[in-house]
Design a protein around this motif. Structure first.
Motif, PDB file in Angstrom:
ATOM      1  N   GLN A  56      22.525  33.674  -2.991  1.00  0.00           N
ATOM      2  CA  GLN A  56      23.930  33.599  -2.577  1.00  0.00           C
ATOM      3  C   GLN A  56      24.277  34.877  -1.799  1.00  0.00           C
ATOM      4  OE1 GLN A  56      26.268  33.148  -6.135  1.00  0.00           O
ATOM      5  NE2 GLN A  56      26.354  30.925  -5.926  1.00  0.00           N
ATOM      6  N   PRO A  57      25.308  34.826  -0.984  1.00  0.00           N
ATOM      7  CA  PRO A  57      25.739  36.076  -0.323  1.00  0.00           C
ATOM      8  C   PRO A  57      26.144  37.113  -1.372  1.00  0.00           C
ATOM      9  CG  PRO A  57      26.833  34.176   0.647  1.00  0.00           C
ATOM     10  CD  PRO A  57      26.134  33.685  -0.585  1.00  0.00           C
ATOM     11  N   CYS A  58      26.209  38.352  -0.923  1.00  0.00           N
ATOM     12  CA  CYS A  58      26.556  39.438  -1.850  1.00  0.00           C
ATOM     13  C   CYS A  58      28.060  39.664  -1.853  1.00  0.00           C
ATOM     14  CB  CYS A  58      25.872  40.734  -1.424  1.00  0.00           C
ATOM     15  SG  CYS A  58      24.092  40.629  -1.498  1.00  0.00           S
ATOM     16  N   CYS A  59      28.526  40.071  -3.000  1.00  0.00           N
ATOM     17  CA  CYS A  59      29.937  40.429  -3.149  1.00  0.00           C
ATOM     18  C   CYS A  59      30.043  41.937  -2.909  1.00  0.00           C
ATOM     19  CB  CYS A  59      30.371  40.080  -4.569  1.00  0.00           C
ATOM     20  SG  CYS A  59      32.038  40.584  -4.984  1.00  0.00           S
ATOM     21  N   VAL A  60      30.645  42.312  -1.773  1.00  0.00           N
ATOM     22  CA  VAL A  60      30.644  43.734  -1.390  1.00  0.00           C
ATOM     23  C   VAL A  60      32.041  44.180  -0.939  1.00  0.00           C
ATOM     24  CG1 VAL A  60      28.220  43.791  -0.674  1.00  0.00           C
ATOM     25  CG2 VAL A  60      29.987  43.137   0.973  1.00  0.00           C
ATOM     26  N   PRO A  61      32.281  45.511  -0.919  1.00  0.00           N
ATOM     27  CA  PRO A  61      33.573  46.001  -0.429  1.00  0.00           C
ATOM     28  C   PRO A  61      33.744  45.675   1.052  1.00  0.00           C
ATOM     29  CG  PRO A  61      32.426  47.715  -1.652  1.00  0.00           C
ATOM     30  CD  PRO A  61      31.448  46.605  -1.446  1.00  0.00           C
TER      31      PRO A  61
END
Lengths: 240, 115
Positions: free
Chosen positions: B77-82
């Motif tokens: 999955q895509p990453c959860c990032v700032p």
């Protein structure tokens, strides 16, 4: 635990580097925080998060100059005690500011000298005597006030005051910018005297006038710099 | 092929979480004058298929979740990032006991997104 300690140390040095520091500072005799820095810090802290984006992070609004680092350098110079006292001279002091902590990539945009007294000095002379303040730039400076052959002096500031206020501010931006080109330290000589007046000398009036500036506290140099590397990255991001 | 839809509750979605950083916890209290700590936050959560608007996704992330739903083992999955950070100012002593006020970018996580 040894490996973990090494990892922590590495992480710490990486973070310190990103904060523009080569090592963790270890202040020896930290003094009080200058009120001007507290004021700016508190103002920025209370800005809502949305405004922080809009505010130019690479500009010091309070002084209206580019910059993202404000330093207050303490004076490390010493009083000059001449063997033969000069009657008109109330105070003579070397001022020495070690600017070597400024990094190569930092562009100096402002330098302001502050001379502080513990209280305002008023005098009630009727002969119209005034305080005269002179500030000289010296070509070399002896840090510890060792007897040094007098180097070339250049008069930077000459002002007369009917009264000395608690805080006197002088813009030395031009001087400090030039100075950085060939030295890591800024050396100055401060003199405060009382204007002459035969009647005042005869009556001992000058001595009492000089005594009224015994409230001299200290001097400091506020320097604003712009970290080119950090601000270029910030501008690029904002454009995006 | 049938798509794989993992069950993701709203609380598991990618978003900023509260994180208070105390400078004394990292042993910096003797040179940092202020603040003593600050709310830095961090990003945590999933970026599930289908990505919704509030997850601040890029086109690439939307496509990646589509592929992930078809091939969960081969594509993450895509990453959860700032995606939005704000600055803070720090007041500290340097090695010569000078007082320094410095503005630092990217210190507080304001928004997270799927990337």
């Amino acid at each position: 635990s040894v490996v973990l300690g090494m990892e922590l140390s590495l992480q710490e040095s990486l973070l310190l580097k990103s904060l523009g520091l080569s090592t963790k500072p270890s202040p020896k005799t930290p003094g009080p925080v200058p009120s001007v820095l507290w004021r700016i810090f508190q103002k920025r802290k209370t800005l809502p998060s949305t405004n922080k984006d809009l505010a130019d992070a690479c500009r010091v609004e309070e002084f209206n100059v580019p910059g993202n680092i404000i330093r207050v350098f303490a004076d490390q110079g010493h009083f000059i005690h001449n063997g033969q006292p000069q009657r008109l001279l109330c105070l003579q002091k070397r001022l020495y500011f070690n600017l070597s902590v400024l990094e190569e990539g930092e562009h100096l945009t402002m330098a302001q000298l502050e001379i502080k007294f513990s209280h305002n000095s008023y005098h009630t002379s009727s002969q119209g005597q005034v305080f005269e303040l002179r500030l000289y730039q010296t070509s070399q400076m002896s840090l510890r006030g060792m007897p040094s052959h007098e180097h070339s002096r250049k008069l930077l500031v000459e002002q007369s005051f009917a009264r000395l206020h608690k805080s006197l501010l002088f813009n030395l931006s031009g001087v400090a910018k030039d100075w950085r080109a060939y030295s890591r330290n800024l050396g100055l000589i401060l003199e405060i005297s009382v204007s002459d007046g035969a009647s005042a000398v005869a009556s001992g009036g000058l001595q009492s006038l000089c005594a009224s500036i015994d409230s001299f506290l200290d001097t400091s140099l506020l320097v604003v710099t712009l970290s080119q590397q950090q601000c270029k990255a910030s501008r690029r991001r904002r454009r995006r | 092929r049938s798509a794989y839809y993992p069950l993701v509750t709203p609380s598991n979605l990618c978003k900023p979480r509260r994180l208070y950083i105390s400078f004394s916890d990292v042993g910096w209290e003797n040179w940092i004058i202020a603040p003593q700590g600050y709310m830095a936050n961090y990003c945590l959560g999933e970026c599930p298929f289908p990505l919704t608007a509030e997850l601040n996704s890029t086109n690439h992330a939307i496509l990646q979740t589509m592929v992930h739903s078809l091939d969960p083992e081969g594509t993450p999955q895509p990453c959860c990032v700032p995606v939005r950070l704000s600055p803070i100012s720090i007041l500290y002593y340097d090695n010569d006991d000078n007082v320094v006020l410095r503005h630092y970018e990217d210190m507080v996580v304001d928004e997270c997104g799927c990337r």
